[in-house]
Design an enzyme around this catalytic site. Structure first.
Site: not given
Length: 139
Positions: A9, A11-13, A16
């Site tokens: 995802n 949007a997820c740190g 990433r």
């Protein structure tokens, strides 16, 4: 080269950072943005079985939809149905390699299943070091 798949995802740190650690090992994984392309029932069940964790561990309880749907007391079948209907409820990232399948929370958990070592220093987005310049994992 060994294949690595990440259910990601962007949007997820944590997701990433995990992707960054995979790439820091010189691996370009298959990236599945599971919110856009959710797994089917068989794939989700297979991932959970491969991780060897309870279904509840794969549900993102911090997601507002979890409370909205009243999933705190739901059984495994209801949790699976909820994750399939609303994939944002799937905890992330899940990484699959020849060495295992793991929910990589924290992101450095991926280091235990990568088939290749890190190639250089790596710090998380927040600056926390994970791998030093000598490519040693930092506690």
């Amino acid at each position: 080269m060994d294949e690595v798949t990440i259910y990601h995802n962007p949007a997820c740190g944590t997701s990433r950072n995990t992707l960054g650690l995979i790439r820091n090992a010189g691996i370009e994984p298959q990236v599945i943005e599971y919110v856009r392309t959710p797994p089917d029932r068989a794939t989700l069940l297979s991932l959970i079985a491969a991780m060897g964790v309870p279904v509840r561990d794969v549900v993102r309880a911090k997601e507002p939809r979890y409370a909205e749907l009243g999933l705190a007391d739901a059984d495994d079948a209801a949790l699976i149905d909820a994750m399939l209907a609303d994939p944002v409820l799937i905890n992330r990232p899940i990484v699959v390699t020849v060495l295992g399948t793991r929910l990589c929370r924290p992101s450095e958990a991926v280091l235990d299943i990568l088939p290749q070592p890190q190639r250089g220093a790596f710090s998380k987005e927040d600056g926390e070091p994970v791998v030093d310049a000598a490519v040693n994992r930092i506690a």
